[in-house]
Write a protein that holds these residues in place. Structure first.
Motif, PDB file in Angstrom:
ATOM      1  N   GLN A 280       0.835  -1.191   0.000  1.00  0.00           N
ATOM      2  CA  GLN A 280       0.000   0.000   0.000  1.00  0.00           C
ATOM      3  C   GLN A 280       0.876   1.249   0.000  1.00  0.00           C
ATOM      4  O   GLN A 280       1.885   1.315   0.718  1.00  0.00           O
ATOM      5  CB  GLN A 280      -0.914   0.011   1.221  1.00  0.00           C
ATOM      6  CG  GLN A 280      -2.008  -1.061   1.174  1.00  0.00           C
ATOM      7  CD  GLN A 280      -2.737  -1.192   2.491  1.00  0.00           C
ATOM      8  OE1 GLN A 280      -2.316  -1.933   3.362  1.00  0.00           O
ATOM      9  NE2 GLN A 280      -3.835  -0.471   2.625  1.00  0.00           N
ATOM     10  N   SER A 281       0.463   2.225  -0.804  1.00  0.00           N
ATOM     11  CA  SER A 281       1.178   3.490  -0.882  1.00  0.00           C
ATOM     12  C   SER A 281       0.174   4.622  -0.771  1.00  0.00           C
ATOM     13  O   SER A 281      -0.874   4.600  -1.432  1.00  0.00           O
ATOM     14  CB  SER A 281       1.938   3.596  -2.212  1.00  0.00           C
ATOM     15  OG  SER A 281       2.637   4.819  -2.300  1.00  0.00           O
ATOM     16  N   GLY A 282       0.480   5.605   0.079  1.00  0.00           N
ATOM     17  CA  GLY A 282      -0.466   6.691   0.304  1.00  0.00           C
ATOM     18  C   GLY A 282      -1.568   6.260   1.250  1.00  0.00           C
ATOM     19  O   GLY A 282      -1.485   5.223   1.920  1.00  0.00           O
ATOM     20  N   GLY A 283      -2.627   7.039   1.333  1.00  0.00           N
ATOM     21  CA  GLY A 283      -3.759   6.679   2.161  1.00  0.00           C
ATOM     22  C   GLY A 283      -3.427   6.556   3.636  1.00  0.00           C
ATOM     23  O   GLY A 283      -2.544   7.236   4.166  1.00  0.00           O
ATOM     24  N   PHE A 284      -4.102   5.629   4.313  1.00  0.00           N
ATOM     25  CA  PHE A 284      -3.985   5.449   5.755  1.00  0.00           C
ATOM     26  C   PHE A 284      -2.569   5.085   6.170  1.00  0.00           C
ATOM     27  O   PHE A 284      -2.009   5.651   7.113  1.00  0.00           O
ATOM     28  CB  PHE A 284      -4.970   4.363   6.198  1.00  0.00           C
ATOM     29  CG  PHE A 284      -4.933   4.075   7.672  1.00  0.00           C
ATOM     30  CD1 PHE A 284      -5.461   4.973   8.572  1.00  0.00           C
ATOM     31  CD2 PHE A 284      -4.368   2.898   8.143  1.00  0.00           C
ATOM     32  CE1 PHE A 284      -5.430   4.709   9.940  1.00  0.00           C
ATOM     33  CE2 PHE A 284      -4.331   2.635   9.503  1.00  0.00           C
ATOM     34  CZ  PHE A 284      -4.865   3.538  10.400  1.00  0.00           C
ATOM     35  N   ALA A 285      -1.951   4.122   5.457  1.00  0.00           N
ATOM     36  CA  ALA A 285      -0.612   3.663   5.830  1.00  0.00           C
ATOM     37  C   ALA A 285       0.465   4.679   5.465  1.00  0.00           C
ATOM     38  O   ALA A 285       1.540   4.691   6.071  1.00  0.00           O
ATOM     39  CB  ALA A 285      -0.300   2.327   5.158  1.00  0.00           C
ATOM     40  N   GLY A 286       0.172   5.545   4.482  1.00  0.00           N
ATOM     41  CA  GLY A 286       1.184   6.452   3.985  1.00  0.00           C
ATOM     42  C   GLY A 286       1.765   7.389   5.026  1.00  0.00           C
ATOM     43  O   GLY A 286       2.968   7.682   5.016  1.00  0.00           O
ATOM     44  N   LYS A 287       0.935   7.823   5.954  1.00  0.00           N
ATOM     45  CA  LYS A 287       1.416   8.787   6.955  1.00  0.00           C
ATOM     46  C   LYS A 287       2.314   8.146   8.003  1.00  0.00           C
ATOM     47  O   LYS A 287       2.957   8.855   8.790  1.00  0.00           O
ATOM     48  CB  LYS A 287       0.228   9.456   7.632  1.00  0.00           C
ATOM     49  CG  LYS A 287      -0.673   8.517   8.422  1.00  0.00           C
ATOM     50  CD  LYS A 287      -1.837   9.265   9.053  1.00  0.00           C
ATOM     51  CE  LYS A 287      -2.736   8.341   9.857  1.00  0.00           C
ATOM     52  NZ  LYS A 287      -3.869   9.075  10.485  1.00  0.00           N
ATOM     53  N   TRP A 288       2.391   6.821   8.047  1.00  0.00           N
ATOM     54  CA  TRP A 288       3.191   6.113   9.038  1.00  0.00           C
ATOM     55  C   TRP A 288       4.427   5.450   8.448  1.00  0.00           C
ATOM     56  O   TRP A 288       5.121   4.692   9.127  1.00  0.00           O
ATOM     57  CB  TRP A 288       2.344   5.052   9.737  1.00  0.00           C
ATOM     58  CG  TRP A 288       1.292   5.625  10.642  1.00  0.00           C
ATOM     59  CD1 TRP A 288       1.228   6.899  11.127  1.00  0.00           C
ATOM     60  CD2 TRP A 288       0.159   4.931  11.174  1.00  0.00           C
ATOM     61  NE1 TRP A 288       0.124   7.055  11.924  1.00  0.00           N
ATOM     62  CE2 TRP A 288      -0.557   5.858  11.975  1.00  0.00           C
ATOM     63  CE3 TRP A 288      -0.331   3.635  11.045  1.00  0.00           C
ATOM     64  CZ2 TRP A 288      -1.729   5.517  12.649  1.00  0.00           C
ATOM     65  CZ3 TRP A 288      -1.487   3.300  11.718  1.00  0.00           C
ATOM     66  CH2 TRP A 288      -2.180   4.231  12.515  1.00  0.00           C
ATOM     67  N   LEU A 289       4.715   5.715   7.186  1.00  0.00           N
ATOM     68  CA  LEU A 289       5.861   5.075   6.560  1.00  0.00           C
ATOM     69  C   LEU A 289       7.180   5.681   7.034  1.00  0.00           C
ATOM     70  O   LEU A 289       7.251   6.862   7.363  1.00  0.00           O
ATOM     71  CB  LEU A 289       5.770   5.215   5.035  1.00  0.00           C
ATOM     72  CG  LEU A 289       4.680   4.400   4.335  1.00  0.00           C
ATOM     73  CD1 LEU A 289       4.611   4.795   2.871  1.00  0.00           C
ATOM     74  CD2 LEU A 289       4.946   2.907   4.471  1.00  0.00           C
ATOM     75  N   LYS A 290       8.212   4.853   7.044  1.00  0.00           N
ATOM     76  CA  LYS A 290       9.544   5.344   7.356  1.00  0.00           C
ATOM     77  C   LYS A 290       9.978   6.366   6.320  1.00  0.00           C
ATOM     78  O   LYS A 290       9.568   6.312   5.158  1.00  0.00           O
ATOM     79  CB  LYS A 290      10.543   4.180   7.344  1.00  0.00           C
ATOM     80  CG  LYS A 290      10.518   3.287   8.554  1.00  0.00           C
ATOM     81  CD  LYS A 290      11.633   2.256   8.418  1.00  0.00           C
ATOM     82  CE  LYS A 290      11.780   1.405   9.668  1.00  0.00           C
ATOM     83  NZ  LYS A 290      12.897   0.441   9.543  1.00  0.00           N
ATOM     84  N   LYS A 291      10.836   7.270   6.723  1.00  0.00           N
ATOM     85  CA  LYS A 291      11.371   8.264   5.806  1.00  0.00           C
ATOM     86  C   LYS A 291      12.123   7.557   4.674  1.00  0.00           C
ATOM     87  O   LYS A 291      12.925   6.666   4.904  1.00  0.00           O
ATOM     88  CB  LYS A 291      12.317   9.217   6.541  1.00  0.00           C
ATOM     89  CG  LYS A 291      12.823  10.350   5.679  1.00  0.00           C
ATOM     90  CD  LYS A 291      13.700  11.309   6.477  1.00  0.00           C
ATOM     91  CE  LYS A 291      14.199  12.456   5.608  1.00  0.00           C
ATOM     92  NZ  LYS A 291      15.053  13.394   6.374  1.00  0.00           N
ATOM     93  N   GLY A 292      11.832   7.971   3.440  1.00  0.00           N
ATOM     94  CA  GLY A 292      12.484   7.378   2.287  1.00  0.00           C
ATOM     95  C   GLY A 292      11.756   6.176   1.716  1.00  0.00           C
ATOM     96  O   GLY A 292      12.134   5.659   0.665  1.00  0.00           O
ATOM     97  N   LYS A 293      10.701   5.727   2.408  1.00  0.00           N
ATOM     98  CA  LYS A 293       9.912   4.589   1.929  1.00  0.00           C
ATOM     99  C   LYS A 293       8.566   5.094   1.407  1.00  0.00           C
ATOM    100  O   LYS A 293       7.964   6.009   1.982  1.00  0.00           O
ATOM    101  CB  LYS A 293       9.676   3.574   3.047  1.00  0.00           C
ATOM    102  CG  LYS A 293      10.951   3.054   3.705  1.00  0.00           C
ATOM    103  CD  LYS A 293      11.808   2.244   2.739  1.00  0.00           C
ATOM    104  CE  LYS A 293      13.017   1.635   3.439  1.00  0.00           C
ATOM    105  NZ  LYS A 293      13.860   0.844   2.528  1.00  0.00           N
ATOM    106  N   THR A 294       8.092   4.489   0.343  1.00  0.00           N
ATOM    107  CA  THR A 294       6.806   4.896  -0.236  1.00  0.00           C
ATOM    108  C   THR A 294       5.774   3.776  -0.245  1.00  0.00           C
ATOM    109  O   THR A 294       4.616   4.007  -0.587  1.00  0.00           O
ATOM    110  CB  THR A 294       6.999   5.409  -1.677  1.00  0.00           C
ATOM    111  OG1 THR A 294       7.670   4.406  -2.447  1.00  0.00           O
ATOM    112  CG2 THR A 294       7.820   6.696  -1.688  1.00  0.00           C
TER     113      THR A 294
END
Length: 234
Positions: free
Chosen positions: A73-87
Motif C-alpha cells: 500500500q502506498s499513500g492513504g492510511f498507511a502512507g502517513k506512518w511510513l519510514k522516511k524514504g519509503k513509499t
C-alpha cells in the motif's frame, strides 16, 4: 467465461462506492485498476488506485499465492506512518491475500470472473434484457466464491442479503455489477450503514502485468509516535 481466463490475462475495473447512513450520504470513493485472474477465475494479482474518502489517494498492489499472499500500500492510511524514504508498506498474509485490507470495507464482494459465482447469481436472479437482478446471502455467496469467502465480510452476519444487478455483454461476459447491502455486524461505525458499489469491467482477457514495487522503497514496519518497529497482524 472459462475461455477468457488465463495466466497473464485479466480485466480492467472502474468502481464507484457510496456509503449511506439512513438517507445521508457519507462519502464516495472511486477505484480504478486491473485484476489478473487464475484459470479458475480467482484473483491472482491486483493493482488498484483509490481516490476519495478521508485518507485521500491510495494505491494497492496484491498477490495471491498457493498459500498466503502479499500486499503493498502506498499513500492513504498507511502512507502517513511510513519510514522516511519509503513509499510502500508491505504486509504478508499467512493463509490468503486479504483484499478487504487493501481495498476497503466498501469493496465489491462479487467476483463475476468466478464461473461458480456467476452461475449462482444467474440462477438466483431474474433476467430482463441484458441485465440480471436478484439477491443472495453472504453465506450462499461464500459457498461458491473464494473472493467473498476471503473478504472480511465473511466473518460477519452470514444471513446478510446482498442485492445485485449484472449487466451482460452479447458474448455473455459481465460488463457491470451493481450491488448493495447493509452492515448488521462488524465495526461499530459501520453497523446500520448501507454500501452501494457500482463496478464496470472492460478489456476482458486482455494481457496484464502486475509487478511488485521496488523493494528499496518498501518496508514492513510503520512509524507511530516516533517508534518505527510497528507491525500490524496479518
Amino acid at each position: 467465461m472459462k475461455a477468457v481466463l488465463a495466466t497473464g490475462h485479466g480485466v480492467h475495473v472502474t468502481e464507484t462506492t457510496t456509503m449511506l447512513d439512513g438517507s445521508e450520504e457519507r462519502g464516495e470513493r472511486l477505484r480504478k485498476g486491473v485484476f489478473e485472474f487464475d484459470a479458475k477465475g480467482g484473483v491472482k494479482a491486483l493493482d488498484v488506485t483509490t481516490t476519495g474518502g478521508e485518507y485521500g489517494r491510495e494505491r494497492a498492489i496484491g498477490f495471491n499465492y498457493d498459500i498466503g499472499g502479499r500486499g503493498y500500500q502506498s499513500g492513504g492510511f498507511a502512507g502517513k506512518w511510513l519510514k522516511k524514504g519509503k513509499t510502500w508498506w508491505r504486509n504478508d498474509y499467512q493463509l490468503y491475500l486479504s483484499h478487504t485490507d487493501l481495498l476497503g470495507y466498501d469493496e465489491q464482494i462479487v467476483n463475476p470472473a468466478e464461473p461458480a459465482t456467476l452461475a449462482a447469481l444467474l440462477k438466483n436472479g431474474e433476467r430482463s434484457g441484458d441485465t440480471v437482478s436478484g439477491a443472495i446471502t453472504f453465506r450462499q455467496l461464500e459457498r461458491v466464491s473464494r473472493w467473498a469467502e476471503h473478504s472480511t465480510h465473511g466473518g460477519w452476519d452470514p444471513d446478510t442479503r446482498l442485492s445485485y444487478t449484472l449487466t451482460l455483454t452479447s458474448a455473455g461476459l459481465v460488463s457491470r455489477v451493481r450491488s448493495s447491502f447493509t452492515f448488521s455486524e462488524g465495526l461499530e461505525e459501520l453497523i446500520g450503514r448501507t454500501v452501494h458499489v457500482d463496478t464496470r469491467y472492460s478489456e476482458w482477457s486482455g494481457k496484464v502485468s502486475i509487478k511488485a514495487p521496488d523493494p528499496r522503497k518498501t518496508t514492513s514496519e510503520l512509524c507511530i509516535e516516533g517508534l518505527c518497529n510497528w507491525r500490524l497482524p496479518s
